[in-house]
Write a protein that holds these residues in place. Sequence first.
Motif, PDB file in Angstrom:
ATOM      1  N   MET A   1      69.583  35.343  29.290  1.00  0.00           N
ATOM      2  CA  MET A   1      69.181  36.002  30.514  1.00  0.00           C
ATOM      3  C   MET A   1      67.792  36.599  30.288  1.00  0.00           C
ATOM      4  N   ASN A   2      66.948  36.485  31.286  1.00  0.00           N
ATOM      5  CA  ASN A   2      65.628  37.081  31.162  1.00  0.00           C
ATOM      6  C   ASN A   2      65.603  38.487  31.782  1.00  0.00           C
ATOM      7  N   ARG A   3      64.524  39.183  31.548  1.00  0.00           N
ATOM      8  CA  ARG A   3      64.424  40.577  31.986  1.00  0.00           C
ATOM      9  C   ARG A   3      64.422  40.701  33.505  1.00  0.00           C
ATOM     10  N   ALA A   4      63.825  39.768  34.220  1.00  0.00           N
ATOM     11  CA  ALA A   4      63.781  39.819  35.686  1.00  0.00           C
ATOM     12  C   ALA A   4      65.187  39.748  36.283  1.00  0.00           C
ATOM     13  N   THR A   5      66.040  38.927  35.698  1.00  0.00           N
ATOM     14  CA  THR A   5      67.431  38.841  36.163  1.00  0.00           C
ATOM     15  C   THR A   5      68.142  40.161  35.929  1.00  0.00           C
ATOM     16  N   PHE A   6      67.893  40.780  34.765  1.00  0.00           N
ATOM     17  CA  PHE A   6      68.497  42.077  34.467  1.00  0.00           C
ATOM     18  C   PHE A   6      68.048  43.136  35.475  1.00  0.00           C
ATOM     19  N   ILE A   7      66.787  43.148  35.831  1.00  0.00           N
ATOM     20  CA  ILE A   7      66.278  44.125  36.801  1.00  0.00           C
ATOM     21  C   ILE A   7      66.949  43.931  38.160  1.00  0.00           C
ATOM     22  N   ARG A   8      67.155  42.682  38.594  1.00  0.00           N
ATOM     23  CA  ARG A   8      67.854  42.425  39.858  1.00  0.00           C
ATOM     24  C   ARG A   8      69.293  42.919  39.801  1.00  0.00           C
ATOM     25  N   ILE A   9      69.970  42.669  38.680  1.00  0.00           N
ATOM     26  CA  ILE A   9      71.351  43.138  38.522  1.00  0.00           C
ATOM     27  C   ILE A   9      71.396  44.662  38.533  1.00  0.00           C
ATOM     28  N   LEU A  10      70.466  45.292  37.830  1.00  0.00           N
ATOM     29  CA  LEU A  10      70.432  46.755  37.769  1.00  0.00           C
ATOM     30  C   LEU A  10      70.153  47.367  39.136  1.00  0.00           C
ATOM     31  N   THR A  11      69.287  46.752  39.911  1.00  0.00           N
ATOM     32  CA  THR A  11      69.005  47.230  41.270  1.00  0.00           C
ATOM     33  C   THR A  11      70.250  47.163  42.136  1.00  0.00           C
ATOM     34  N   ALA A  12      71.010  46.087  42.025  1.00  0.00           N
ATOM     35  CA  ALA A  12      72.251  45.949  42.792  1.00  0.00           C
ATOM     36  C   ALA A  12      73.286  46.981  42.356  1.00  0.00           C
ATOM     37  N   ILE A  13      73.368  47.255  41.063  1.00  0.00           N
ATOM     38  CA  ILE A  13      74.311  48.258  40.565  1.00  0.00           C
ATOM     39  C   ILE A  13      73.955  49.636  41.112  1.00  0.00           C
ATOM     40  N   LYS A  14      72.674  49.957  41.143  1.00  0.00           N
ATOM     41  CA  LYS A  14      72.243  51.276  41.622  1.00  0.00           C
ATOM     42  C   LYS A  14      72.504  51.464  43.110  1.00  0.00           C
ATOM     43  N   LEU A  15      72.713  50.379  43.849  1.00  0.00           N
ATOM     44  CA  LEU A  15      73.059  50.492  45.261  1.00  0.00           C
ATOM     45  C   LEU A  15      74.481  51.008  45.458  1.00  0.00           C
ATOM     46  N   ILE A  16      75.362  50.773  44.496  1.00  0.00           N
ATOM     47  CA  ILE A  16      76.752  51.194  44.658  1.00  0.00           C
ATOM     48  C   ILE A  16      77.067  52.509  43.959  1.00  0.00           C
ATOM     49  N   SER A  17      76.198  52.956  43.046  1.00  0.00           N
ATOM     50  CA  SER A  17      76.490  54.184  42.321  1.00  0.00           C
ATOM     51  C   SER A  17      75.208  54.925  41.966  1.00  0.00           C
ATOM     52  N   ASN A  18      75.229  56.236  42.138  1.00  0.00           N
ATOM     53  CA  ASN A  18      74.103  57.070  41.714  1.00  0.00           C
ATOM     54  C   ASN A  18      74.218  57.432  40.239  1.00  0.00           C
ATOM     55  N   ASN A  19      75.397  57.244  39.697  1.00  0.00           N
ATOM     56  CA  ASN A  19      75.690  57.663  38.333  1.00  0.00           C
ATOM     57  C   ASN A  19      75.569  56.482  37.367  1.00  0.00           C
ATOM     58  N   VAL A  20      74.323  56.044  37.112  1.00  0.00           N
ATOM     59  CA  VAL A  20      74.068  54.897  36.248  1.00  0.00           C
ATOM     60  C   VAL A  20      73.134  55.345  35.127  1.00  0.00           C
ATOM     61  N   SER A  21      73.502  55.047  33.901  1.00  0.00           N
ATOM     62  CA  SER A  21      72.587  55.300  32.788  1.00  0.00           C
ATOM     63  C   SER A  21      72.318  53.970  32.085  1.00  0.00           C
ATOM     64  N   VAL A  22      71.062  53.808  31.642  1.00  0.00           N
ATOM     65  CA  VAL A  22      70.633  52.543  31.062  1.00  0.00           C
ATOM     66  C   VAL A  22      69.895  52.811  29.756  1.00  0.00           C
ATOM     67  N   ILE A  23      70.227  52.047  28.739  1.00  0.00           N
ATOM     68  CA  ILE A  23      69.471  52.043  27.492  1.00  0.00           C
ATOM     69  C   ILE A  23      68.962  50.623  27.321  1.00  0.00           C
ATOM     70  N   GLU A  24      67.639  50.452  27.386  1.00  0.00           N
ATOM     71  CA  GLU A  24      67.051  49.117  27.286  1.00  0.00           C
ATOM     72  C   GLU A  24      66.439  48.883  25.919  1.00  0.00           C
ATOM     73  N   ASN A  25      66.233  47.611  25.598  1.00  0.00           N
ATOM     74  CA  ASN A  25      65.569  47.169  24.367  1.00  0.00           C
ATOM     75  C   ASN A  25      66.193  47.745  23.117  1.00  0.00           C
ATOM     76  N   PHE A  26      67.477  47.712  23.065  1.00  0.00           N
ATOM     77  CA  PHE A  26      68.202  48.111  21.869  1.00  0.00           C
ATOM     78  C   PHE A  26      68.598  46.823  21.163  1.00  0.00           C
ATOM     79  N   ASN A  27      67.722  46.333  20.270  1.00  0.00           N
ATOM     80  CA  ASN A  27      67.907  45.035  19.597  1.00  0.00           C
ATOM     81  C   ASN A  27      68.048  43.895  20.605  1.00  0.00           C
ATOM     82  N   ASN A  28      67.114  43.822  21.572  1.00  0.00           N
ATOM     83  CA  ASN A  28      67.111  42.801  22.625  1.00  0.00           C
ATOM     84  C   ASN A  28      68.369  42.850  23.474  1.00  0.00           C
ATOM     85  N   LYS A  29      68.868  44.032  23.682  1.00  0.00           N
ATOM     86  CA  LYS A  29      70.049  44.228  24.505  1.00  0.00           C
ATOM     87  C   LYS A  29      69.801  45.399  25.449  1.00  0.00           C
TER      88      LYS A  29
END
Length: 78
Positions: free
Chosen positions: A1-29
């Motif tokens: 999966m590329n980063r652009a796909t992840f950003i689209r998924i994260l945007t959709a997740i944030k539409l359903i919940s205000n309570n989202v925490s993200v840790i990016e670039n943790f060993n390419n994860k």
Amino acid sequence: MNRATFIRILTAIKLISNNVSVIENFNNKALVTIQVPEIVGDSTKQLRSLSKMLSYCSYVSIKAEAGGLVITLEFDWD
């Protein structure tokens, strides 16, 4: 999966919940934790979107907590 796909998924997740925490670039994860009161898939489009999101995950954990669910998703990218 590329980063652009992840950003689209994260945007959709944030539409359903205000309570989202993200840790990016943790060993390419990326580790995403979501707190929601419930998950309801009452249309085929919602079920298809949920299924597609889960297909991108390398790890999924859903735990019941007081008053809701804590969902942990891990995404790998190239």
